[in-house]
Structures are given as structure tokens and as C-alpha cells.
Design an enzyme around this catalytic site. Structure first.
Site, PDB file in Angstrom:
ATOM      1  CB  CYS A   2      -0.879   0.045   1.235  1.00  0.00           C
ATOM      2  SG  CYS A   2      -1.773  -1.459   1.550  1.00  0.00           S
ATOM      3  NE  ARG A  27       4.980   1.338  -1.285  1.00  0.00           N
ATOM      4  CZ  ARG A  27       6.049   1.350  -0.503  1.00  0.00           C
ATOM      5  NH1 ARG A  27       7.097   2.036  -0.862  1.00  0.00           N
ATOM      6  NH2 ARG A  27       6.068   0.699   0.626  1.00  0.00           N
ATOM      7  CD1 TRP A  74      -0.631  -5.828  -3.348  1.00  0.00           C
ATOM      8  CD2 TRP A  74      -0.621  -6.702  -1.290  1.00  0.00           C
ATOM      9  NE1 TRP A  74      -0.193  -7.123  -3.439  1.00  0.00           N
ATOM     10  CE2 TRP A  74      -0.183  -7.688  -2.184  1.00  0.00           C
ATOM     11  CE3 TRP A  74      -0.696  -7.028   0.068  1.00  0.00           C
ATOM     12  CZ2 TRP A  74       0.189  -8.968  -1.794  1.00  0.00           C
ATOM     13  CZ3 TRP A  74      -0.345  -8.302   0.471  1.00  0.00           C
ATOM     14  CH2 TRP A  74       0.094  -9.259  -0.464  1.00  0.00           C
ATOM     15  CG  ASN A 100       0.417   1.586   4.035  1.00  0.00           C
ATOM     16  OD1 ASN A 100      -0.647   1.664   3.460  1.00  0.00           O
ATOM     17  ND2 ASN A 100       1.535   2.094   3.556  1.00  0.00           N
ATOM     18  N   GLY A 101      -0.507  -1.704   6.984  1.00  0.00           N
ATOM     19  CA  GLY A 101      -0.216  -2.587   8.118  1.00  0.00           C
ATOM     20  C   GLY A 101      -1.444  -3.418   8.455  1.00  0.00           C
ATOM     21  CD  GLU A 483      16.377 -13.744  -8.269  1.00  0.00           C
ATOM     22  OE1 GLU A 483      15.758 -14.163  -7.270  1.00  0.00           O
ATOM     23  OE2 GLU A 483      16.119 -12.650  -8.799  1.00  0.00           O
ATOM     24  CE  LYS A 487      13.054 -11.475 -10.268  1.00  0.00           C
ATOM     25  NZ  LYS A 487      13.736 -11.558  -9.019  1.00  0.00           N
ATOM     26  CD  GLU A 490       9.309 -12.042  -8.426  1.00  0.00           C
ATOM     27  OE1 GLU A 490      10.445 -12.077  -8.942  1.00  0.00           O
ATOM     28  OE2 GLU A 490       9.006 -11.258  -7.528  1.00  0.00           O
ATOM     29  CG  HIS A 506      17.946 -37.416  -4.687  1.00  0.00           C
ATOM     30  ND1 HIS A 506      18.377 -38.588  -4.093  1.00  0.00           N
ATOM     31  CD2 HIS A 506      19.058 -36.820  -5.186  1.00  0.00           C
ATOM     32  CE1 HIS A 506      19.697 -38.679  -4.207  1.00  0.00           C
ATOM     33  NE2 HIS A 506      20.125 -37.631  -4.875  1.00  0.00           N
ATOM     34  CE  LYS A 605      11.158  -3.000  -6.009  1.00  0.00           C
ATOM     35  NZ  LYS A 605      11.844  -4.147  -6.622  1.00  0.00           N
TER      36      LYS A 605
HETATM   37  C1  F6R Z   1      11.430 -10.803  -6.032  1.00  0.00           C
HETATM   38  C2  F6R Z   1      11.345  -9.782  -5.008  1.00  0.00           C
HETATM   39  C3  F6R Z   1      11.066 -10.213  -3.611  1.00  0.00           C
HETATM   40  C4  F6R Z   1      11.951  -9.419  -2.636  1.00  0.00           C
HETATM   41  C5  F6R Z   1      11.579  -9.745  -1.193  1.00  0.00           C
HETATM   42  C6  F6R Z   1      12.472  -8.992  -0.211  1.00  0.00           C
HETATM   43  O1  F6R Z   1      11.696 -10.267  -7.286  1.00  0.00           O
HETATM   44  O2  F6R Z   1      11.480  -8.615  -5.269  1.00  0.00           O
HETATM   45  O3  F6R Z   1      11.243 -11.583  -3.439  1.00  0.00           O
HETATM   46  O4  F6R Z   1      13.270  -9.735  -2.894  1.00  0.00           O
HETATM   47  O5  F6R Z   1      10.246  -9.408  -0.960  1.00  0.00           O
HETATM   48  O6  F6R Z   1      12.336  -7.611  -0.374  1.00  0.00           O
HETATM   49  P1  F6R Z   1      13.417  -6.610   0.150  1.00  0.00           P
HETATM   50  O7  F6R Z   1      14.680  -6.872  -0.577  1.00  0.00           O
HETATM   51  O8  F6R Z   1      12.852  -5.258  -0.133  1.00  0.00           O
HETATM   52  O9  F6R Z   1      13.582  -6.875   1.630  1.00  0.00           O
END
Ligand code: F6R
Length: 610
Positions: A2, A27, A74, A100-101, A483, A487, A490, A506, A605
Site C-alpha cells: 500500500c 509498489r 494491496w 498500511n499494516g 532466482e 523471476k 513472478e 531424488h 514491491k
Molecule cells: C522478487 C522480489 C522479492 C523481494 C523480497 C524482499 O523479485 O522482489 O522476493 O526480494 O520481498 O524484499 P526486500 O529486498 O525489499 O527486503
């Protein structure tokens, strides 16, 4: 997650609030709304979906007023809808609030307030807070009612409220969710959960701490604690270059940020890496130099992509500094009983510096006596301020929801930490020089991968017909396989699993057939032959293989169906190269499928709730 913005001053509030919401769009959100104080009432408009829907609604009204609040939501409690969107209001439509929260005791409060005659219209936890303020506002002035209510809630909040009964006042507060005050001029202020919403108006900011309340009026601002006692704060300057927060000709932020990685890497190294001495100067750690030297054990905590960077860091630090390292998801760490003592160093890695689980892990580690270091990107963020010492990643603002350039900066920082710790211990100057030299060569090597971008895009188009993928790697590229899979899922919404290449037989290998391709990271490193055997096992079961291999490796090309090449480098630094084609692959698959790449569905984000 949010986004929150509030404005009080002399200019029309609506355009300022809408501009701020636009700047926080990255975000991730599912609905938006705003409330503006009119002469003796408050006008509120809310719409599910993107900001354009709210904008179209606002076009029907002539909203005057220079005090207002706005929010992008959000969803946590209650599905995305007009009615669940913020701002929320009390029974008399006199108080409006954005939050927010999570209010954890919302159910108890709701039951108590319902018994007193309050009626609720939404499925949110936030709505109970505005009714709670209303209840106290019956007998107390707005400011006291607001503070009293906050003392009764359990949970986390970044919150801003206005009341039509006191139209020249705005109340803001934070507990576990960011809140920044921007000082535009005398009697003109902006509060927001993200500096991105403030930067256009001022660079003078005050970062509120947990448990602090900000009282804003046209006559000035005051910061208090939850006992209403005044708290002193210093004004800080934000020096981020927000021209970076524009697409600059790229179709998406994600692609732009992938391409920024050579510069990002250089920015992280600048002033830190000393090639001749084979050293990394970590000025941010200086104050804690003795304790760091004394460290017997390292625990890296992070979430998501940052956690995968941490896993690469584990291998680097153990191999070159000889210190035992554990890596743990902050969401797990915070609720179990980790064994920590004063010889333990906890390294918290975060792009946003606002990840709720990581903040909790940092606090818990401090409480248990560990030295806590931060590798954080966002300057002035909660984690950056909470740790004992730290070093900023200097990746600049990352707008694409899927993290790319921040990951590159995190890997670079971990290589520097390895060099720093390693040289304090057994690492020779020659080894230090090799690592330093190779790090400095990295930007050019990443650019060589960009030269294959067209071919990667073509491959991505072909592979976008599949629904399931394995991403496989070993040793330093074990975490990169995860990773790469993250990606892809996502941004493309396709099913992708990261696995250690050695783990495949396995169990997971049962899934392999001609419809289930694998992306195999197989650079010429110490496990090359092993991964090659794993690759053969997939081919023997008719699985299509896209290999990420070292330039000049013709042998892989004979076995795999498709190959993308990365330049040769030190084994510990191969992740910095191997991840780049995987980012481009995910991007182009998502682009082929027409996905909303910079704001993928369901994602935020910065994950500021548990
Ligand atoms: C994936 C992504 C998330 C963040 C995770 C931690 O592309 O962006 O997995 O890496 O939410 O976020 P930060 O780095 O802001 O603590």
C-alpha cells in the site's frame, strides 16, 4: 505494498495526492482512493483497480481543498473492491483515515464498538481504527482521540487521519510501517510511506520512528510519542536521483533495470574495492570493526530474491573467509529460537529496507546480543536505521516489482564483504587482488551478455509455449537456479521450480518429458562435469534443455538444445553473470505473453506486512 500520502498546505491537494499515488504505483496495489477536506465536510472517492479508474471518477467532481489524504491498497483483509478501498470513515463521515499494516485485534475492537452502536460497512481491519478514533473523539479533541486509539490497537500501522471538525489538522503515525514527513515550507507538508511520493516537492525529510505521531497544521509540525510527549528530530536531506525513476525510453522498468546492472555494480564497488591492496574498504562497518573481526559465526537473514543473494554469500564467505555461515528466511527466523551470542554477526539484506519479517528478525537479533549489519538499498529506510552498522547497495530506485538490479548490487556487496572478512583472516593478498580485479571487470562482462539479447528474446518466445520449467544449478549457481525460477514465475505467471541439479534425480525428475523444459546453469567451474551429467539425465528423458554455459564451451552445445553463453570469470563470481540471461529470459517470456511486467498480479514491491 500500500502507498500512503497526505498533504496540508495552500495548494489544491487533489493533484498533489494523485501525483504522489502515481509515483507509488510501482509498489503494487489493487484499488485507490482519496479524501479532501471541503469547507465543512470531507469528500471521499474510491475505486477498485488502477489509478486511471479513480482519475475518471474524480473528473466528475470539482474538488477544492488544500488538505487531503490518498491511498493505494494491496488487499490483506477483504477482497479488492470500491468499498474496501481506503480512505475509511467513521459512522458520521467526519473522520477519514488511510492505513498500511494490520490491526491484529480488530475483531475484539469491532465487537466492542458494535455493542456501542457503531456500524461497519467494509471487510477491512482498518475500518475499526477510524471508528475507535470516533468513539474517543466524542469526549476528546481529535489529536488526543487519535493517540488514545493507537494505544489500544495491536499490530502495525502507518496511518494518516483527518477530521472535518478540525479541518486544519492532519495526524500521522507509524509502528512497523514506514512514514516520512516532507517539509515543503512553512505550513506546507506532505506525509508519505515512500520518499518517491515526496521528492517532487522537497528533499527535506524527517523519518518517523516506530511509536511516533506527527501533528501537522498550517502553523507547523510536532512529533510526539504515544504518551503525547514531544520528541526531537533532525531534518535529513534525501539525495536520490529520481530521474532514475523514469523509463528513459525502455518499454518497462524491469528491462531498464536489467540494463542498468553494469553501472549498479560499479556504484557498489566505487570507493570500496582496492585492487592493488586486494582489499575491500567497508567504511560503513568501521564503528563495529572490532566486533566484526571477532566474529565466529555469520547468519544471513532476508526474504525472496535477497535471500537467494544471501545463499550465494554463504558459499563465498565460507570458502574465502572460513567463517561458518547460515542463511535463513527472516519469516522463519523471527518465530523460532535461533542460537545467537555476542560472537555472532547477523547480516540483513534488503532492497526496500522495509520488509516486515526482516525488521522483526533484526530486532530479535539485536535483543539476543548479535552484531547486526545491514546491506540495504533504500537510504534512510527502517532496516538501514535499525542495524548497528551497514553499507548501502547504491542500486538507485528499483521500480520494477521483480527485483533485478538490487540483486546484482546485493551479490556485489556480498563479494565485498567476503573480501573484507577474508583478508582479515587467511586470504592472501594475491587472492584478494584476483577477486578485486575480476569484480572490476564484471561490468564489461555483463555488457557482453547484452550483446546476445536478441537471441535470448527469440529463445524466450519459443519457450513461452511451455507451462512448466525447472531451473537447475549447483554450488555457486544453486541459488541462481532458484532466482531464475522466481523471476520467471513472478512476471510470466508460468510454473517454474528452482532445484539443485544434483537433487533432480531424488524425485523431481519424474516430471521430465518433452513438455517440461529445464534451464540448466552449467559454467566451467568445479562442478561442471557433475552438472553436465545431470543435464544428460534430462536429455535421456526427452526433456528440452536451455543451457547457460561458459563462452567457448562447444561440448555443452552438442548436448543441450539451446545455449546462452556467459563470459569466463572466477567461480565465486559466476552468479553475477549467470543471473543476467535468466532475468532477460523471464522478461521476454512475460513480454511474449503480454503480462503486466512492472506490476505483476498479486505482488507488491515492498512487503510491509507479515
Ligand atoms: C522478487 C522480489 C522479492 C523481494 C523480497 C524482499 O523479485 O522482489 O522476493 O526480494 O520481498 O524484499 P526486500 O529486498 O525489499 O527486503
Amino acid at each position: 505494498m500500500c502507498g500512503i500520502i497526505g498533504y496540508i498546505g495552500k495548494q489544491p491537494a487533489t493533484p498533489i495526492i494523485m501525483d504522489g499515488l502515481k509515483r507509488m504505483e510501482y509498489r503494487g496495489y489493487d484499488s485507490a482512493g482519496l479524501a479532501i477536506i471541503q469547507s465543512d465536510s470531507i469528500a471521499c472517492h474510491k475505486k477498485e483497480g488502477k489509478l486511471g479508474n479513480l482519475q475518471a471518477e474524480l473528473a466528475k467532481y470539482d474538488l477544492v481543498g488544500s488538505v487531503g489524504i490518498g491511498h493505494t491498497r494491496w488487499a490483506t483483509h477483504g477482497k479488492p473492491s470500491d468499498v474496501n478501498a481506503h480512505p475509511h470513515n467513521d459512522c458520521r463521515e467526519e473522520i477519514y483515515l488511510i492505513h498500511n499494516g494490520i490491526i491484529e485485534n480488530y475483531h475484539d475492537i469491532k465487537t466492542a464498538l458494535s455493542a456501542k452502536g457503531h456500524t461497519f460497512y467494509s471487510a477491512t481491519d482498518t475500518e475499526v481504527l477510524v471508528h475507535l478514533i470516533e468513539e474517543h473523539h466524542k469526549t476528546l479533541p481529535f489529536e488526543e482521540a487519535f493517540i488514545t486509539a493507537l494505544n489500544e490497537v495491536v499490530g502495525t500501522y502507518g496511518v494518516v487521519a483527518i477530521s472535518s471538525k478540525e479541518p486544519n489538522k492532519m495526524m500521522a503515525a507509524r509502528l512497523g510501517s514506514p512514514m516520512i514527513l516532507g517539509i515543503i515550507g512553512d505550513g506546507e507538508y506532505i506525509v508519505a510511506s515512500d520518499v518517491a511520493a515526496i521528492m517532487k516537492h522537497t528533499r527535506e525529510v524527517v523519518y518517523l520512528n516506530d511509536g511516533e505521531v506527527c501533528v501537522l497544521t498550517e502553523g507547523g509540525y510536532e512529533i510526539k510519542d504515544l504518551k503525547a510527549q514531544a520528541v526531537q528530530h533532525t531534518i535529513q536531506q534525501v539525495d536520490w536521483d529520481f530521474t532514475q525513476a523514469q523509463k528513459q525510453g525502455y518499454p518497462h522498468f524491469m528491462l531498464k533495470e536489467i540494463h542498468e546492472q553494469p553501472d549498479v555494480l560499479m556504484n557498489a564497488l566505487r570507493g570500496r574495492v582496492k585492487q592493488e591492496e586486494g582489499l575491500a574498504h567497508m567504511r560503513g562497518f568501521l564503528e563495529q570493526a572490532e566486533r566484526l573481526q571477532d566474529t565466529k559465526r555469520v547468519i544471513i537473514v532476508a526474504m525472496g530474491t535477497a535471500l537467494y543473494a544471501g545463499q550465494v554469500g554463504e558459499y563465498m564467505i565460507e570458502e574465502y573467509a572460513g567463517i561458518p555461515v547460515e542463511v535463513e528466511s527472516a519469516a522463519e527466523f523471527r518465530y523460532r529460537k535461533p542460537v545467537i551470542d555476542e560472537h555472532t554477526t547477523v547480516i540483513a539484506i534488503s532492497q526496500s529496507g522495509e520488509t516486515a519479517d526482516l525488521i522483526a528478525a533484526v530486532k530479535e537479533s539485536k535483543l539476543k546480543g548479535a552484531l547486526v549489519l545491514g546491506l540495504v538499498n533504500v537510504v534512510g529506510s527502517t532496516i538501514a536505521r535499525e542495524v548497528h552498522a551497514g553499507a548501502y547497495c547504491h542500486a538507485g530506485p528499483e521500480i520494477g516489482v521483480a527485483s533485478t538490479k538490487a540483486f546484482m548490487a546485493q551479490l556485489t556487496m556480498l563479494a565485498l564483504v567476503t573480501l573484507h572478512l577474508g583478508r582479515q583472516r587467511g586470504m592472501s593478498v594475491v587472492m584478494g587482488q584476483r577477486i578485486a580485479k575480476e569484480l572490476l571487470a564484471m561490468p564489461e562482462k555483463i555488457k557482453q551478455i547484452f550483446a546476445q539479447e536478441k537471441a535470448i528474446a527469440k529463445l524466450a518466445k519459443e519457450y513461452s509455449q511451455y507451462h512448466d520449467f525447472f531451473f537447475l544449478g549447483r554450488k555457486y549457481n544453486y541459488a541462481i537456479a532458484y532466482e531464475g525460477a522466481l523471476k520467471l514465475k513472478e512476471v510470466s505467471y508460468l510454473h517454474a521450480e528452482g532445484y539443485g541439479a544434483g537433487d533432480l534425480k531424488h524425485g523431481p525428475i519424474a516430471l521430465i518429458d518433452e513438455q517440461f523444459p529445464s534451464v540448466v546453469i552449467v559454467p566451467q567451474d568445479s562442478v561442471y562435469e557433475k552438472v553436465l551429467s545431470n543435464l544428460q539425465e534430462i536429455k535421456a528423458r526427452s526433456g528440452r534443455v536451455l543451457a547457460i554455459a561458459t563462452e567457448g564451451d562447444t561440448h555443452v552445445a552438442d548436448i543441450a538444445d539451446d545455449v546462452i553463453y556467459i563470459p569466463k570469470t572466477l567461480e565465486m563470481l559466476t552468479p553475477l553473470l549467470a543471473v543476467v540471461p535468466l532475468q532477460l529470459f523471464a522478461y521476454y517470456v512475460a513480454d511474449t505473453l503480454g503480462r503486466d511486467i512492472d506490476q505483476p498480479r498479486n505482488l507488491a514491491k515492498s512487503v510491509t506486512v507479515e
